[in-house]
Design a protein around this motif. Structure first.
Motif, PDB file in Angstrom:
ATOM      1  N   PRO A  33      13.971   5.527   4.459  1.00  0.00           N
ATOM      2  CA  PRO A  33      12.568   5.735   4.832  1.00  0.00           C
ATOM      3  C   PRO A  33      11.652   5.618   3.608  1.00  0.00           C
ATOM      4  CG  PRO A  33      13.975   7.414   5.828  1.00  0.00           C
ATOM      5  CD  PRO A  33      14.848   6.620   4.908  1.00  0.00           C
ATOM      6  N   VAL A  34      10.492   5.031   3.809  1.00  0.00           N
ATOM      7  CA  VAL A  34       9.522   4.868   2.722  1.00  0.00           C
ATOM      8  C   VAL A  34       8.974   6.230   2.309  1.00  0.00           C
ATOM      9  CG1 VAL A  34       7.249   3.910   2.138  1.00  0.00           C
ATOM     10  CG2 VAL A  34       8.877   2.536   3.451  1.00  0.00           C
ATOM     11  N   LEU A  35       8.842   6.434   1.005  1.00  0.00           N
ATOM     12  CA  LEU A  35       8.229   7.660   0.474  1.00  0.00           C
ATOM     13  C   LEU A  35       6.889   7.322  -0.161  1.00  0.00           C
ATOM     14  CD1 LEU A  35      11.109   9.512  -1.424  1.00  0.00           C
ATOM     15  CD2 LEU A  35      10.306   9.873   0.924  1.00  0.00           C
ATOM     16  N   HIS A  37       3.999   7.435  -3.039  1.00  0.00           N
ATOM     17  CA  HIS A  37       4.138   7.170  -4.468  1.00  0.00           C
ATOM     18  C   HIS A  37       3.904   8.407  -5.319  1.00  0.00           C
ATOM     19  CE1 HIS A  37       0.105   6.575  -3.050  1.00  0.00           C
ATOM     20  NE2 HIS A  37      -0.357   6.774  -4.261  1.00  0.00           N
ATOM     21  N   GLU A  41      10.060  13.678  -4.244  1.00  0.00           N
ATOM     22  CA  GLU A  41      11.365  13.023  -4.125  1.00  0.00           C
ATOM     23  C   GLU A  41      11.338  11.634  -4.759  1.00  0.00           C
ATOM     24  OE1 GLU A  41      14.153  14.382  -3.011  1.00  0.00           O
ATOM     25  OE2 GLU A  41      13.063  16.248  -2.661  1.00  0.00           O
ATOM     26  N   THR A 251       0.219   2.261  -6.062  1.00  0.00           N
ATOM     27  CA  THR A 251       1.128   2.674  -4.995  1.00  0.00           C
ATOM     28  C   THR A 251       2.481   2.012  -5.200  1.00  0.00           C
ATOM     29  OG1 THR A 251      -0.775   2.937  -3.539  1.00  0.00           O
ATOM     30  CG2 THR A 251       1.382   2.843  -2.502  1.00  0.00           C
ATOM     31  N   ALA A 252       3.279   2.607  -6.065  1.00  0.00           N
ATOM     32  CA  ALA A 252       4.594   2.044  -6.359  1.00  0.00           C
ATOM     33  C   ALA A 252       5.501   2.152  -5.139  1.00  0.00           C
ATOM     34  CB  ALA A 252       5.203   2.753  -7.557  1.00  0.00           C
ATOM     35  N   SER A 253       6.507   1.279  -5.115  1.00  0.00           N
ATOM     36  CA  SER A 253       7.331   1.106  -3.923  1.00  0.00           C
ATOM     37  C   SER A 253       8.627   1.896  -4.012  1.00  0.00           C
ATOM     38  CB  SER A 253       7.650  -0.391  -3.766  1.00  0.00           C
ATOM     39  OG  SER A 253       8.638  -0.580  -2.778  1.00  0.00           O
ATOM     40  N   THR A 255      10.809   1.803  -1.813  1.00  0.00           N
ATOM     41  CA  THR A 255      11.814   0.882  -1.272  1.00  0.00           C
ATOM     42  C   THR A 255      12.526   0.150  -2.402  1.00  0.00           C
ATOM     43  OG1 THR A 255      10.477   0.600   0.718  1.00  0.00           O
ATOM     44  CG2 THR A 255      12.096  -1.114   0.254  1.00  0.00           C
ATOM     45  N   TYR A 258      14.523   2.737  -4.723  1.00  0.00           N
ATOM     46  CA  TYR A 258      15.822   3.129  -4.164  1.00  0.00           C
ATOM     47  C   TYR A 258      16.850   2.027  -4.382  1.00  0.00           C
ATOM     48  CZ  TYR A 258      14.569   7.369  -1.489  1.00  0.00           C
ATOM     49  OH  TYR A 258      14.212   8.634  -1.105  1.00  0.00           O
TER      50      TYR A 258
ATOM     51  N   GLU B  10      15.175  11.550   2.859  1.00  0.00           N
ATOM     52  CA  GLU B  10      14.077  12.452   3.197  1.00  0.00           C
ATOM     53  C   GLU B  10      13.437  12.018   4.512  1.00  0.00           C
ATOM     54  OE1 GLU B  10      13.372  15.254   1.719  1.00  0.00           O
ATOM     55  OE2 GLU B  10      15.047  14.819   0.385  1.00  0.00           O
ATOM     56  N   ARG B  12      10.156  11.817   6.564  1.00  0.00           N
ATOM     57  CA  ARG B  12       8.727  11.848   6.260  1.00  0.00           C
ATOM     58  C   ARG B  12       7.917  11.236   7.401  1.00  0.00           C
ATOM     59  NH1 ARG B  12       9.784  15.023   2.856  1.00  0.00           N
ATOM     60  NH2 ARG B  12       9.616  14.774   0.602  1.00  0.00           N
ATOM     61  N   LEU B  14       4.319   9.602   7.198  1.00  0.00           N
ATOM     62  CA  LEU B  14       3.383   9.227   6.129  1.00  0.00           C
ATOM     63  C   LEU B  14       1.967   9.120   6.680  1.00  0.00           C
ATOM     64  CD1 LEU B  14       5.583   6.557   4.304  1.00  0.00           C
ATOM     65  CD2 LEU B  14       5.264   8.969   3.706  1.00  0.00           C
ATOM     66  N   GLY B  18      -1.739   6.044   2.053  1.00  0.00           N
ATOM     67  CA  GLY B  18      -0.847   4.901   1.906  1.00  0.00           C
ATOM     68  C   GLY B  18       0.173   5.184   0.829  1.00  0.00           C
ATOM     69  N   PRO B  19       1.410   4.747   0.962  1.00  0.00           N
ATOM     70  CA  PRO B  19       1.925   3.899   2.039  1.00  0.00           C
ATOM     71  C   PRO B  19       1.868   4.609   3.394  1.00  0.00           C
ATOM     72  CG  PRO B  19       3.741   4.819   0.786  1.00  0.00           C
ATOM     73  CD  PRO B  19       2.482   5.151   0.038  1.00  0.00           C
ATOM     74  N   PRO B  22       5.792   2.212   7.936  1.00  0.00           N
ATOM     75  CA  PRO B  22       5.929   0.777   8.242  1.00  0.00           C
ATOM     76  C   PRO B  22       6.371   0.572   9.695  1.00  0.00           C
ATOM     77  CG  PRO B  22       7.442   1.480   6.490  1.00  0.00           C
ATOM     78  CD  PRO B  22       6.859   2.710   7.079  1.00  0.00           C
ATOM     79  N   MET B  27      10.744  -2.762   8.455  1.00  0.00           N
ATOM     80  CA  MET B  27      11.904  -2.146   7.803  1.00  0.00           C
ATOM     81  C   MET B  27      13.154  -2.992   8.054  1.00  0.00           C
ATOM     82  SD  MET B  27      10.864   0.410   6.083  1.00  0.00           S
ATOM     83  CE  MET B  27      12.394   1.253   5.628  1.00  0.00           C
ATOM     84  N   GLN B 198       0.890  -2.137   2.339  1.00  0.00           N
ATOM     85  CA  GLN B 198       1.426  -0.857   2.808  1.00  0.00           C
ATOM     86  C   GLN B 198       0.417   0.041   3.522  1.00  0.00           C
ATOM     87  OE1 GLN B 198       0.464  -1.427  -0.237  1.00  0.00           O
ATOM     88  NE2 GLN B 198      -0.578   0.354  -1.047  1.00  0.00           N
ATOM     89  N   PRO B 204       6.105  -2.100   3.807  1.00  0.00           N
ATOM     90  CA  PRO B 204       6.240  -1.283   2.593  1.00  0.00           C
ATOM     91  C   PRO B 204       5.369  -1.825   1.461  1.00  0.00           C
ATOM     92  CG  PRO B 204       8.398  -1.993   3.424  1.00  0.00           C
ATOM     93  CD  PRO B 204       7.352  -2.783   4.153  1.00  0.00           C
ATOM     94  N   PRO B 205       5.112  -1.024   0.431  1.00  0.00           N
ATOM     95  CA  PRO B 205       4.303  -1.510  -0.685  1.00  0.00           C
ATOM     96  C   PRO B 205       5.031  -2.554  -1.511  1.00  0.00           C
ATOM     97  CG  PRO B 205       5.008   0.778  -1.079  1.00  0.00           C
ATOM     98  CD  PRO B 205       5.499   0.390   0.278  1.00  0.00           C
ATOM     99  N   LEU B 327       4.255  19.141   3.524  1.00  0.00           N
ATOM    100  CA  LEU B 327       5.320  18.198   3.157  1.00  0.00           C
ATOM    101  C   LEU B 327       6.693  18.875   3.207  1.00  0.00           C
ATOM    102  CD1 LEU B 327       5.673  15.220   2.040  1.00  0.00           C
ATOM    103  CD2 LEU B 327       5.899  16.278  -0.213  1.00  0.00           C
ATOM    104  N   GLU B 333       3.287  13.877   5.048  1.00  0.00           N
ATOM    105  CA  GLU B 333       2.509  13.623   3.832  1.00  0.00           C
ATOM    106  C   GLU B 333       1.057  13.350   4.170  1.00  0.00           C
ATOM    107  OE1 GLU B 333       3.629  11.177   0.164  1.00  0.00           O
ATOM    108  OE2 GLU B 333       2.373   9.741   1.248  1.00  0.00           O
TER     109      GLU B 333
END
Lengths: 372, 372
Positions: A33-35, A37, A41, A251-253, A255, A258, B10, B12, B14, B18-19, B22, B27, B198, B204-205, B327, B333
Motif C-alpha cells: 500500500p502507498v504511504l 511522504h 513508517e 512527495t517522494a514515492s 512505492t 519499498y 501498514e 492506510r 490516504l 497527496g499521495p 491509487p 497498483m 499521485q 502512485p507518486p 493515523l 492520513e
C-alpha cells in the motif's frame, strides 16, 4: 480509449545496460500500500535504506539517501549541490557518461577541464592527479567508475589519497559500479558518489542513491549562492529525509522506496563481496564465450567490467537489425553502442538478478540461432 | 540486516494532500515486467500516455509527456526550460506553492515580481493582468490553479486571453487541479502546465505530467542559453520520449509509466467531466459536515476546492496530536497546515480513488470518535 498495452504483458529478459531484471522481492514490494511522504513508517523505510546503502557504498556517511529520480538526477544533484557558477571541475572523459558529466557541469555554469582517454580505454589516474595539480583551484574532480558506454573500469582507488590534502573533492559516478564491482567510498576517500536503483542493485528505475562525505557536506554548507536546483538540492533533501521532524520537500514515492529496500535487502543477504564475486564470475563466463562466436571485446582485459560488456559484432553484421531480432524473436534486450561505437557494437549487461549463468546460456543460445 | 518493514504492510486510508489512494488498476499495473527505456513497447506506452494526458489537460499540445520525478520536478522543468537568467517572471502568491514557484525561479536566476493575496483567499486575476501590463517584458506569468496549502481555487480562465497578444507566457500549476476540477489548457489559452501522478490522477507518486503549447515550445527553441538543468530540459525530454528514433536521455521507469497509464485509463473510462463532478459532489459532502463538528473552512465558498479542504480545528484542539491519533488508531492520513496555517489546520484530500462517499463517512466516523 483503445489501448495497446492493457491486455498483454511483454516477456523480456533485460540484458542491456539497464534497467536489469529486478529481484522478485523488489517487484513484490511494489504492491505494498502507498504511504504518505511524511508518514512515520515511510521515513523509517528511508532510514533503513540509508543503512543498507551505507553497507553497499561501504561508508559511514550520514548524508546517504535516494534522490527521487533516475541515475542522471543523482549526477545532477551532486554537481548542482557541490558546484557554484564559475567553479572549476576536472572530469575524466573516456565515454558517454564522462561527456555527460561535462555537459551537466557546463550547463550549471562551471568551467570544465577535461582529462581524456580514447573510448574503450581506461583513464590513467595519474593524468587526473596531474590535472588537479595544474588546476589546484578545482572544486571537484569527477570520474566514472564503470563506463556504461564502453564496459571500461576506471581506476578510482589511487585518486582520493592524492586529493585528500587539497581543496578538490572527489566525485565518483557509481551508476553501473555500485553492487557490481568493488567500490569503497570511505577506504578510497571518495567525497561524493551517486548510483541508480535499476542496475546492479536489482530494483526498478526511479531512485538515485547518493552519498556525501564530511568534506562534501562542509562544501555544500559553505556555499555563497543557493543551489540552482530546488528539486535536486541535497541539503534540502537531507532536511527532508533524515532530519527530525522532517521538513517537507516533495512527495517522494513509498512505492519505489519499498522496492529499492527489497532489492538492497536481497543484495545484503547474499553479501556485498559475494555479489561482486558473482558478477565477476558471470561476466567472465560471457566474455570467454563471445570471441568463439566472432564477437570482439572492446575493453582491455585489465579494465574490463564484468557487469557490462561492450562487444563488436562478427564481421559484416548490422548490429541494429540483429539486436531488434533478438528482442522480437527471443524477448532478450541488449543495448546498442553509443558514441564512438554507435552502429557497430552491443552493450550486454549482466547485473543484479540477471547476473546468472542462466542469462548467459539463454543469450548465447539465442545469438547462435540468429547467426546460424 | 534486521528490517522493520519486511514483515508488515501498514493499513492506510490516504486523505491527505497527496499521495491519494491509487486506483486498484494503477497498483496492479506496477507488477508488469520491467521494460527497457528504449523498448518499442515502452515508447508505445509513453505515446498512449500522451494521448490520455491530452484528454485530461484538454489540449492538442504535441509536447505532452511525463517528467521522471514528482510534481516539484514538473514545476522546475517548466521554469528551467522557459526562463533564462535575468528574465522576469510574475508569480501569483497566496500559499505555499506560489512561494515555491518564486523560490525555484529565483534559484534559476530570474527576477521575480510577486502578486500577492493573503493565504486562504484567491488571487484577483485582474491583479495578475495589471502586473503584466506594468512589466510587459515578463517572460512568464505563473499561477497555481489549486493551492494545495489552503484549499483555494485561483481563477485561471480570464488570464490567458489577456496575455495572448503579449510576449508573456501563462504557466499554470495544475498539481492538485488536474483531473479534480475544471482545467482547460487550450480553451483558457494556457501556454504551459504541470501536474503530478499521485493526486487526482489516482496513480502512485513519481511522474509529473507536463504540457507545453506552441508559444512555449517556440520560446524554448529561441533560447540564447542552454537550459541550466540537463535532467529537466523539456526539449531533450521531447527528443527522447516522442521523436523517432528516440534520443537516449535517461532511464525512465516503465513501472511508473504503466501505473500512470492505468490510472489515466480508469479516469478516462469514467470521463473527465464526470470525474470533476464526482470530486465536486464528494468534496461538498465533507465540507457540509465539518462545521457541525466545529471545524472551520478556510477558503471562501466561491473559491473552495472540492478535492482539497483546508480546515481549522474545533476550539483549543492541538492539530498535531489529533492528526497523529487519526493515523495511529484509524490508519487515516490527513495533512497538517503549512505556512500561515501551520499548527492550527488540517488539509483533507478527497482525490482520485479516495473521492468517494465511503472516504467521507470513514473519516467523519473516526473524527467523531476522537472528539468524543
Amino acid at each position: 480509449m483503445e489501448s495497446t498495452v492493457a491486455g498483454m504483458h511483454e516477456d523480456r529478459l533485460l540484458l542491456g545496460p539497464g534497467p536489469s531484471e529486478p529481484y522478485p522481492e523488489a517487484m513484490e514490494a511494489l504492491a505494498r500500500p502507498v504511504l504518505g511522504h511524511l508518514d512515520p513508517e515511510y521515513l523509517a523505510v528511508i532510514r533503513e535504506i540509508r543503512e543498507q546503502l551505507q553497507q553497499v557504498f561501504r561508508t559511514g556517511n550520514e548524508l546517504t539517501l535516494p534522490v527521487s529520480g533516475t541515475g542522471s538526477s543523482g549526477m545532477e544533484a551532486c554537481l548542482a549541490s557541490l558546484l557554484e557558477v564559475g567553479d572549476t571541475i576536472i572530469v575524466g572523459v573516456n565515454g558517454y557518461f564522462g561527456e555527460r558529466l561535462c555537459e551537466v557541469a557546463r550547463r550549471g555554469g562551471a568551467e570544465v577541464v577535461r582529462v581524456e582517454a580514447p573510448w574503450g580505454t581506461p583513464i590513467d589516474p595519474a593524468d587526473l592527479v596531474a590535472a588537479q595539480q595544474a588546476n589546484p583551484q578545482a572544486a571537484v574532480l569527477a570520474v566514472v567508475a564503470a563506463e556504461t558506454s564502453t564496459g571500461v573500469r576506471n581506476d578510482v582507488a589511487p585518486i582520493g589519497p592524492a586529493l585528500a590534502q587539497t581543496d578538490t573533492l572527489l566525485l565518483v559516478d557509481a551508476v553501473t559500479a555500485l553492487g557490481g564491482t568493488q567500490l569503497e567510498v570511505d577506504a578510497w576517500q571518495i567525497d561524493a558518489s551517486y548510483s541508480a536503483s535499476q542496475k546492479c542493485l536489482g530494483a526498478p528505475p526511479g531512485l538515485a542513491p547518493v552519498t556525501l562525505g564530511p568534506r562534501a557536506v562542509a562544501r555544500m554548507k559553505a556555499r555563497k549562492t543557493p543551489v540552482r536546483s530546488f528539486y535536486l538540492d541535497l541539503g534540502l533533501l537531507h532536511e527532508y529525509f533524515l532530519a527530525s521532524p522532517p521538513t517537507y520537500h516533495h512527495t517522494a514515492s513509498s512505492t519505489l522506496a519499498y522496492s529499492l529496500h527489497a532489492g538492497l535487502g536481497r543484495l545484503l543477504e547474499e553479501g556485498v563481496e559475494q555479489v561482486w564475486a558473482r558478477h565477476d564470475r558471470i561476466g567472465r563466463l560471457l566474455q570467454s564465450a563471445l570471441p568463439e562466436l566472432g564477437f570482439g571485446l572492446i575493453a582491455p582485459e585489465s579494465h574490463r567490467l564484468p557487469q557490462l560488456t561492450a562487444t563488436t559484432l562478427p564481421n559484416g553484421l548490422d548490429e541494429g537489425s540483429l539486436r531488434k531480432r533478438l528482442l522480437a524473436e527471443y524477448g532478450i534486450e541488449v543495448g546498442g553502442g553509443l558514441g564512438d561505437f554507435a552502429g557497430r557494437a552491443w552493450r550486454i549487461g549482466l547485473m543484479g538478478h540477471a547476473a546468472t549463468e542462466r542469462s548467459v546460456v539463454t543469450l548465447l543460445g539465442a545469438v547462435r540461432e540468429l547467426l546460424a
